[in-house]
Design a protein around this motif. Structure first.
Motif, mmCIF file in Angstrom:
data_model
loop_
_atom_site.group_PDB
_atom_site.id
_atom_site.type_symbol
_atom_site.label_atom_id
_atom_site.label_comp_id
_atom_site.label_asym_id
_atom_site.label_seq_id
_atom_site.Cartn_x
_atom_site.Cartn_y
_atom_site.Cartn_z
ATOM 1 N N ILE A 52 116.962 -22.946 125.533
ATOM 2 C CA ILE A 52 115.960 -23.365 124.555
ATOM 3 C C ILE A 52 116.519 -23.221 123.145
ATOM 4 O O ILE A 52 117.357 -22.376 122.888
ATOM 5 N N GLY A 53 116.011 -24.060 122.244
ATOM 6 C CA GLY A 53 116.360 -23.880 120.834
ATOM 7 C C GLY A 53 117.309 -24.921 120.307
ATOM 8 O O GLY A 53 117.791 -24.817 119.196
ATOM 9 N N ARG A 54 117.579 -25.962 121.114
ATOM 10 C CA ARG A 54 118.407 -27.049 120.606
ATOM 11 C C ARG A 54 117.583 -28.327 120.547
ATOM 12 O O ARG A 54 116.413 -28.343 120.907
ATOM 13 N N ALA A 57 115.313 -29.337 123.353
ATOM 14 C CA ALA A 57 114.789 -28.206 124.105
ATOM 15 C C ALA A 57 114.081 -27.237 123.174
ATOM 16 O O ALA A 57 114.712 -26.523 122.407
ATOM 17 N N GLY A 58 112.765 -27.243 123.251
ATOM 18 C CA GLY A 58 111.990 -26.354 122.383
ATOM 19 C C GLY A 58 110.720 -25.942 123.100
ATOM 20 O O GLY A 58 110.723 -25.596 124.289
ATOM 21 N N GLY A 59 109.614 -26.000 122.361
ATOM 22 C CA GLY A 59 108.348 -25.500 122.866
ATOM 23 C C GLY A 59 107.902 -26.129 124.176
ATOM 24 O O GLY A 59 107.331 -25.457 125.025
ATOM 25 N N VAL A 260 113.258 -19.473 112.886
ATOM 26 C CA VAL A 260 113.711 -19.679 114.265
ATOM 27 C C VAL A 260 113.222 -21.050 114.713
ATOM 28 O O VAL A 260 112.030 -21.361 114.588
ATOM 29 N N GLY A 261 114.115 -21.862 115.237
ATOM 30 C CA GLY A 261 113.674 -23.155 115.758
ATOM 31 C C GLY A 261 114.776 -24.180 115.768
ATOM 32 O O GLY A 261 115.931 -23.887 115.435
ATOM 33 N N ARG A 262 114.406 -25.364 116.134
ATOM 34 C CA ARG A 262 115.380 -26.455 116.206
ATOM 35 C C ARG A 262 115.744 -26.917 114.794
ATOM 36 O O ARG A 262 114.974 -26.724 113.852
ATOM 37 N N PHE A 263 116.905 -27.543 114.690
ATOM 38 C CA PHE A 263 117.288 -28.188 113.430
ATOM 39 C C PHE A 263 116.778 -29.618 113.492
ATOM 40 O O PHE A 263 117.343 -30.468 114.183
ATOM 41 N N PRO A 265 114.547 -32.382 110.743
ATOM 42 C CA PRO A 265 113.961 -32.477 109.400
ATOM 43 C C PRO A 265 112.464 -32.151 109.364
ATOM 44 O O PRO A 265 111.981 -31.565 108.396
ATOM 45 N N ARG A 266 111.739 -32.452 110.466
ATOM 46 C CA ARG A 266 110.304 -32.172 110.425
ATOM 47 C C ARG A 266 109.974 -30.677 110.489
ATOM 48 O O ARG A 266 108.848 -30.257 110.249
ATOM 49 N N LYS A 267 110.992 -29.867 110.777
ATOM 50 C CA LYS A 267 110.778 -28.422 110.792
ATOM 51 C C LYS A 267 110.774 -27.834 109.380
ATOM 52 O O LYS A 267 110.434 -26.675 109.191
ATOM 53 N N GLY A 293 118.899 -20.965 115.502
ATOM 54 C CA GLY A 293 118.628 -22.150 116.306
ATOM 55 C C GLY A 293 119.945 -22.830 116.649
ATOM 56 O O GLY A 293 120.886 -22.772 115.866
ATOM 57 N N GLY A 294 119.995 -23.458 117.813
ATOM 58 C CA GLY A 294 121.230 -24.106 118.238
ATOM 59 C C GLY A 294 121.389 -25.483 117.637
ATOM 60 O O GLY A 294 120.411 -26.088 117.186
ATOM 61 N N ALA A 295 122.627 -25.977 117.619
ATOM 62 C CA ALA A 295 122.884 -27.323 117.115
ATOM 63 C C ALA A 295 124.185 -27.821 117.720
ATOM 64 O O ALA A 295 125.145 -27.071 117.813
ATOM 65 N N SER A 328 118.757 -16.298 122.648
ATOM 66 C CA SER A 328 117.995 -16.281 123.903
ATOM 67 C C SER A 328 116.676 -15.533 123.701
ATOM 68 O O SER A 328 116.528 -14.757 122.744
ATOM 69 N N HIS A 329 115.757 -15.725 124.633
ATOM 70 C CA HIS A 329 114.488 -14.997 124.544
ATOM 71 C C HIS A 329 114.673 -13.496 124.773
ATOM 72 O O HIS A 329 113.790 -12.713 124.451
ATOM 73 N N GLU A 330 115.820 -13.114 125.304
ATOM 74 C CA GLU A 330 116.067 -11.676 125.487
ATOM 75 C C GLU A 330 116.357 -11.008 124.138
ATOM 76 O O GLU A 330 115.915 -9.899 123.880
#
Ligand code: UDP
Length: 474
Positions: A52-54, A57-59, A260-263, A265-267, A293-295, A328-330
């Motif tokens: 998650i995080g790319r 892949a998010g919420g 924390v989140g995706r890259f 523009p709407r973020k 966040g991943g990219a 990661s969520h950990e």
């Protein structure tokens, strides 16, 4: 018992699955869960089993996976269908005895951006039907996620006696107001989003704000049930700031502002960076900005990260800014707990899981005054709300939270209480389960539908009290 002779593996959440070929393992009869009521969750582009995080892949991925696993614990046999994007990906991943991800082949086995996926959906429908036929299963209820899956669900409804539940995750009508270039697929998306509201048994809105938007911008017809998203309270919980910073090797005293989140523009990451620059110019206080966040350099999220890094450099914030990458969520709970504030500066946010994850860890949230964030963040109690893209507004809010220790202690406490009392995946699954059960019971009663055996209501599921209510507006 593996009718398609597919590769099968077991997994735990957030384990990378994409790169290594998997050994074929037969599914035991116990794992197929044939004595349970099967339901299908469809998430064409949001694989519940990826990191998650790319970009893609998010919420939504988190939602489908968490809801799927929690529903399985309540007695359902949950199959989560997504699109296979790499030949090495296992076709079936068994997450728990009664919950699995099934990857269907629709189009080339490669990543395709979601705006270009529509043409492969008929193949997805056929692959789904073939899977059902080969397994000898009929899913009487299908819960679709995002408009692409809604189209799949609407096609299935044409040919099968299937009850449909839908969660939007993102709404074209709102999203297209925040972007300069409407993609070619926009009109198709808007049509599907209207059809699914009018033709599904129920649409799940994740906040009262989303329900209102649906009524104002999509349709007055159709059922809507408001069931918020949740978070994993065992994972996201209060940790002391000093312990978290020690674990992450961070300075014990430097104020930390976290994104924390995706890259994407709407973020609104640009708004946050500019707000930090304004805060620095006005207050001249030390701080660290962490943008997690991943990219992938070859995808659009990589381009957005590059743009943000350029802006950080241009504004002279390089020394104060860190990009820890995909987390990661950990490990994420430690980042949330280490931060003084988590900022969610989205231009538009249907729900915004990051806000409740941060609050669950006792971190106040400064968020844009949009969508689900208006529902989850209580201004002055668990954080602050600011109009989207209001750089000065975010700078002032950051200043308030970083300078008033006594007040932020209160915010921290109230934030974690708000989440633990209102947003757990287990609670979400109970409400969804009630909803499915009611819809299936109604479908049995409806003489116009093909007769369905009353045994479809599994006794374990039937034991759950019904509390969810829906309304029909016309
Ligand atoms: N996320 C993550 N690692 C990261 C960045 C994000 O696990 O490096 C997760 C985050 O914890 C949350 C999800 O991605 O669960 C983002 O969901 P949200 O609803 O906030 O935004 P969306 O991606 O759906 O727009």
């Amino acid at each position: 018992m593996n009718p398609l002779n597919q590769t099968v593996k077991t997994s735990s959440f957030n384990t990378p699955q994409k790169t290594s070929p998997q050994k074929s393992t037969p599914i035991s009869p116990r794992l197929t869960g044939r004595n349970r009521q099967p339901i299908a969750l469809i998430s064409v582009h949001g694989d519940p089993d990826v990191d998650i995080g790319r970009e893609e892949a998010g919420g939504q991925n988190v939602y489908v996976r968490q809801v799927g696993e929690a529903l399985a614990k309540l007695g359902w046999q949950v199959d989560m269908f997504t699109r296979k994007i790499h030949p090495d990906q296992p076709t079936i991943v068994q997450h728990s005895p009664h919950c699995r991800t099934i990857r269907l082949t629709a189009g080339p086995l490669e990543y395709i951006p979601r705006d270009e996926l529509f043409e492969y959906l008929p193949e997805f429908v056929t692959a789904f039907q073939n899977f059902q036929a080969k397994e000898g299963t009929n899913y009487p209820l299908v819960h679709t996620n995002y408009w692409l899956s809604a189209w799949v669900g609407l096609q299935l409804k044409k040919y099968h006696n299937v009850q449909l539940v839908h969660t939007y995750h993102s709404l074209g009508q709102v999203k297209y107001q925040t972007v300069s270039n409407r993609p070619k697929i926009a009109d198709t998306r808007l049509t599907v989003e209207k059809s699914i509201l009018e033709q599904s048994n129920t649409v799940v809105a994740t906040s009262p704000q989303e329900e209102e938007i649906l009524r104002h911008t999509v349709s007055q017809n159709g059922h809507i049930s408001v069931i918020p998203c949740g978070t994993n309270l065992e994972n996201f919980h209060v940790i002391s700031k000093s312990e978290a910073r020690l674990k992450l090797g961070l300075d014990a005293h430097e104020p930390i502002i976290l994104y924390v989140g995706r890259f994407d523009p709407r973020k609104g990451i640009e708004t946050l960076v500019r707000a930090c620059h304004q805060y620095q110019t006005a207050q001249n206080q030390p701080f660290k900005l962490m943008i997690a966040g991943g990219a992938d350099p070859n995808k659009t999220d990589g381009q957005e990260r590059q743009r943000i890094e350029g802006l950080v450099q241009e504004l002279g914030l390089t020394k104060q800014t860190a990009f820890p990458g995909q987390l990661s969520h950990e490990i994420l709970p430690f980042y949330y707990a280490a931060a003084d504030v988590c900022v969610v500066p989205s231009h538009y946010e249907p729900f915004g899981l990051v806000a409740i994850e941060a609050m669950a860890c006792g971190t106040p949230v400064i968020a844009s005054n949009v969508g689900g964030l208006k529902f989850t963040v209580i201004p002055e109690e668990t954080g602050l709300l600011v109009p989207p893209q209001d750089i000065s507004g975010f700078a002032n809010a950051i200043n308030r939270i970083l300078t008033d220790d006594i007040w932020t202690q209160k915010l921290r406490k109230q934030a974690s209480v708000r989440v633990s009392e209102n947003f757990s995946w287990a609670g979400v699954a109970i409400r969804l389960s009630d909803l499915y059960r009611r819809i299936l019971a109604e479908s049995i009663m409806d003489e116009r539908l093909l007769p369905l055996s009353r045994s479809v209501i599994n006794s374990e599921v039937a034991a759950i009290p019904v509390t969810t209510s829906t309304r029909k507006v016309s």
